[in-house]
Design a protein around this motif. Structure first.
Motif, PDB file in Angstrom:
ATOM      1  N   THR A  68      25.508  14.041 -25.694  1.00 58.09           N
ATOM      2  CA  THR A  68      26.660  14.248 -26.584  1.00 58.09           C
ATOM      3  C   THR A  68      27.366  12.956 -26.988  1.00 58.09           C
ATOM      4  OG1 THR A  68      28.178  14.595 -24.721  1.00 58.09           O
ATOM      5  CG2 THR A  68      27.048  16.536 -25.593  1.00 58.09           C
ATOM      6  N   SER A 125      26.627  20.131 -32.692  1.00 57.38           N
ATOM      7  CA  SER A 125      27.957  19.761 -33.189  1.00 57.38           C
ATOM      8  C   SER A 125      28.312  18.333 -32.805  1.00 57.38           C
ATOM      9  CB  SER A 125      29.011  20.734 -32.646  1.00 57.38           C
ATOM     10  OG  SER A 125      29.023  20.717 -31.226  1.00 57.38           O
ATOM     11  N   ALA A 126      27.909  17.905 -31.592  1.00 60.95           N
ATOM     12  CA  ALA A 126      28.180  16.525 -31.179  1.00 60.95           C
ATOM     13  C   ALA A 126      27.399  15.545 -32.045  1.00 60.95           C
ATOM     14  CB  ALA A 126      27.811  16.334 -29.706  1.00 60.95           C
ATOM     15  N   THR A 128      26.384  15.851 -35.171  1.00 61.45           N
ATOM     16  CA  THR A 128      26.835  15.781 -36.567  1.00 61.45           C
ATOM     17  C   THR A 128      28.291  15.358 -36.710  1.00 61.45           C
ATOM     18  OG1 THR A 128      27.308  18.162 -36.472  1.00 61.45           O
ATOM     19  CG2 THR A 128      25.161  17.489 -37.340  1.00 61.45           C
ATOM     20  N   ASP A 129      29.011  15.206 -35.589  1.00 58.70           N
ATOM     21  CA  ASP A 129      30.418  14.806 -35.634  1.00 58.70           C
ATOM     22  C   ASP A 129      30.506  13.305 -35.891  1.00 58.70           C
ATOM     23  OD1 ASP A 129      33.066  14.221 -35.293  1.00 58.70           O
ATOM     24  OD2 ASP A 129      33.239  15.077 -33.278  1.00 58.70           O
ATOM     25  N   ASN A 132      31.501  10.636 -33.287  1.00 56.32           N
ATOM     26  CA  ASN A 132      30.608  10.198 -32.219  1.00 56.32           C
ATOM     27  C   ASN A 132      29.617   9.128 -32.673  1.00 56.32           C
ATOM     28  OD1 ASN A 132      31.697  12.007 -30.326  1.00 56.32           O
ATOM     29  ND2 ASN A 132      30.366  13.661 -31.040  1.00 56.32           N
TER      30      ASN A 132
END
Length: 647
Positions: A68, A125-126, A128-129, A132
């Motif tokens: 992540t 989700s991690a 594509t954020d 990050n």
């Protein structure tokens, strides 16, 4: 194949990546598992660049950090290209288990798989954020959005131009935030050396040893005097009369002839900080009172000392070095750990040498003109080192071979005549704190419950010859004194270099008869022959002139040496190391490998498919062989150097 590189040797580590990936991929293919070289390579670097550097040490928290944080930061492109990453990490973790390389102080493969399952839900989700992403990915994603493909011909150059163009719009604020995040991680992951494997005192002796520490006795006397609480000044200091009484009661040695405040008494003030830092007492309005919930520390000397280790103010001198800059949070704990690492060898060192080595590390070892470096270090670091050594002594962790009184400015020459070493209690405390922090601090005897293969892999990586022999013998004593499982564990390892190091360590503990027994096992016979040759028990070259059976033995032993070099250096690295070899010798080497009957068919096939074409000779034929071999290779070429051989 090493799973730990002392000193964080990046070049030596990098040159081993290719063959790790190839072995893991072959295992994954044969077991129907998802394998991705990019994920595996990044997982290796993630662990190598960590504070402890153990490639096989994994926990659920590390799994989460990798999936992540690390992968989203470093991998560029859409999630559709990376949906397989959690499964690829699972494959790598299972391969580590297969290779007996999962560190026994980390989590089990089952626990790590459960962590992968849990993190797999959060991974998309991690990934594509944008929060990050790393700075390189932020720029690369912007470039992709503008139509630049770094993978296309000339794409990398266009990407560089894009990133340098001040008129191009990409989120430079986010990039600066990402750079700061990476810098903070780099500070957290500052490599600490591994402590050597050590014999620790029996657990039932530790409370007695701790009870004799000056800090424990002083804290007990202070608490008895404190009772239910004592009045203090408006500034939160002890009253002068109380300070004088405590100096006499504890025996701090502070000069009470003329002082204006209790803070002028450095040793007594340190004991006040000891009670406050460990939570034994606190200031309430204008009173110093005991803390009931932490009273257990007063009854448990070992726990009190462990709590003192975490109290940063105790390690901070009242007057830092004369020219010392403002120190960051954790500086003195880090300095303490450097001293612990130096003393962890269990050899007494002159105090002057401790200072010199830390000073050299801090300044890169450059003396500068007219001894200016020595003077600067003396005025900045030496008083701080003196204070840390003094605190370690109060805690019972170090002992001096004679009376030692540090100089206020760190310029004394008396350090030359005084040596310091860890005490028994010191080893117990230091090893406990390092292990608690996730650092490498092996304890002799702790591997007796591990499978033979796991025990041997860890002995090879983290033990010296003496402690390694002791660990193996204790394992044998706890497991029926049968060396058979040792040989089975060695034979099951997928890496020839690991098998060789493991068998050598086992033979040191059991005796040369173990090599004779290994010679009866087809899987291990080439390694036994090679080790016997290296140890002077046989002459492989002389055997070449003997009977047909002796020539076959010699061929096997020589083939083992060659194939272990291939496994260490990779095909291209091996050929580069053979550049000066005559063509006839190269062709003879190829025939020797092909006719050797070596049991590792995977390495033999690799030699024939990639190394033989690379060694085809000068001119067009060799260039063609090089091109063909590179086309067949599935992983990027890396700069290689020949490592130190370990036997």
């Amino acid at each position: 194949m090493q799973w730990y590189f002392p000193g964080g040797d990046a070049d030596e580590f990098e040159q081993t990546i290719e063959m790790r990936l190839r072995r893991a991929e072959a295992w994954a293919d044969s077991n129907g598992r998802v394998f991705d070289p990019g994920t595996t390579q990044e997982a290796l670097r993630f662990r190598h660049d960590s504070r402890d550097g153990r490639l096989g040490y994994w926990t659920p928290d590390l799994v989460r950090e990798f999936l992540t944080e690390i992968v989203p930061e470093r991998f560029t492109g859409g999630i559709e290209h990376y949906a397989h990453v959690p499964e690829a990490l699972r494959t790598w973790l299972r391969f580590l288990e297969y290779a007996a390389a999962l560190h026994p102080l980390g989590s089990s493969a089952d626990a790590l798989e459960a962590a992968v399952d849990e993190c797999a839900e959060d991974f998309p989700s991690a990934f594509t954020d944008p929060g990050n992403w790393g700075p390189a990915r932020i720029a690369a994603e912007a470039a992709l959005a503008s139509g630049i493909n770094p993978a296309s011909p000339g794409g990398f150059e266009r990407l560089n131009a894009f990133m340098m163009d001040e008129n191009v719009r990409y989120d430079r604020v986010a990039s600066a935030t990402a750079i700061a995040r990476q810098a903070a991680r780099q500070v957290r992951n500052e490599r600490m050396p591994a402590l050597p494997a050590a014999e620790l005192p029996e657990s039932q002796r530790i409370p007695t040893l701790a009870g004799d520490a000056a800090a424990v006795r002083g804290a007990a006397a202070f608490l008895d005097w404190l009772g239910e609480g004592r009045a203090i000044t408006q500034r939160g200091n002890l009253r002068k009369a109380d300070a004088v009484a405590l100096v006499q009661l504890i025996g701090t040695g502070d000069d009470t002839e003329s002082f204006t405040s209790a803070t002028d008494l450095p040793v007594l003030n340190w004991y006040v900080e000891l009670l406050l830092g460990t939570g034994l007492a606190r200031r309430v309005k204008q009173r110093l009172v005991p803390v009931a919930k932490n009273a257990r520390l007063a009854r448990d000397p070992h726990a009190l000392l462990l709590a003192a280790w975490e109290a940063e103010p105790l390690w901070r001198p009242r007057q830092p070095g004369l020219l010392a800059p403002s120190r960051s949070e954790g500086h003195y704990s880090f300095l303490r750990m450097l001293i612990e690492a130096l003393l962890g060898t269990n050899v007494a060192l002159p105090v002057a040498e401790v200072k010199e080595r830390i000073g050299a590390a801090a300044t890169g070892g450059d003396d500068g003109p007219d001894g200016l470096r020595h003077l600067a270090v003396s005025l900045t670091l030496h008083p701080e080192i003196d204070h840390v050594l003094t605190v370690l002594h109060r805690l019972g962790a170090v002992g001096f071979d004679r009376e030692w009184a540090p100089d206020e400015f760190g310029l004394t020459d008396s350090d030359e005549d005084v040596s310091v070493r860890l005490t028994e209690l010191g080893r117990a405390l230091v090893w406990a704190k390092w292990r608690e922090a996730g650092l490498t601090a092996p304890v002799v005897g702790e591997l007796t419950g591990c499978p033979a293969a796991v025990m041997l892999v860890n002995v090879v990586d983290y033990y010296d010859e003496d402690t390694g022999v002791e660990e193996i013998r204790r394992w044998l004593a706890a497991n029926g004194d049968d060396p058979g499982p040792l040989l089975e564990g060695i034979a099951a390892n997928p890496f020839r270099t690991s098998q060789s190091a493991m068998l050598g360590a086992a033979a040191d503990a059991v005796g040369p008869e173990l090599l004779d027994r290994a010679g009866q096992d087809r899987r291990l016979a080439p390694i036994a022959l090679m080790l016997n040759g290296l140890r002077g028990r046989v002459d492989l070259e002389a055997l070449l002139a003997g009977t047909e059976a002796e020539r076959a033995q010699s061929t096997l032993g020589i083939a083992e040496q060659i194939l272990e070099m291939v496994e260490t250096l990779g095909p291209e690295g091996y050929v580069e190391s053979m550049d000066d070899m005559p063509r006839e010798a190269r062709e003879g080497m190829a025939r020797l490998i092909a006719e050797s009957g070596h049991p590792d068919q995977w390495l033999v096939d690799l030699f024939a498919a990639e190394i033989v074409p690379l060694m085809a000779g000068p001119g067009a034929r060799r260039r063609t062989g090089l091109e063909d071999a590179r086309n067949r290779a599935k992983h990027l070429k890396r700069k290689k150097k020949r490592p130190k051989r370990r036997r």
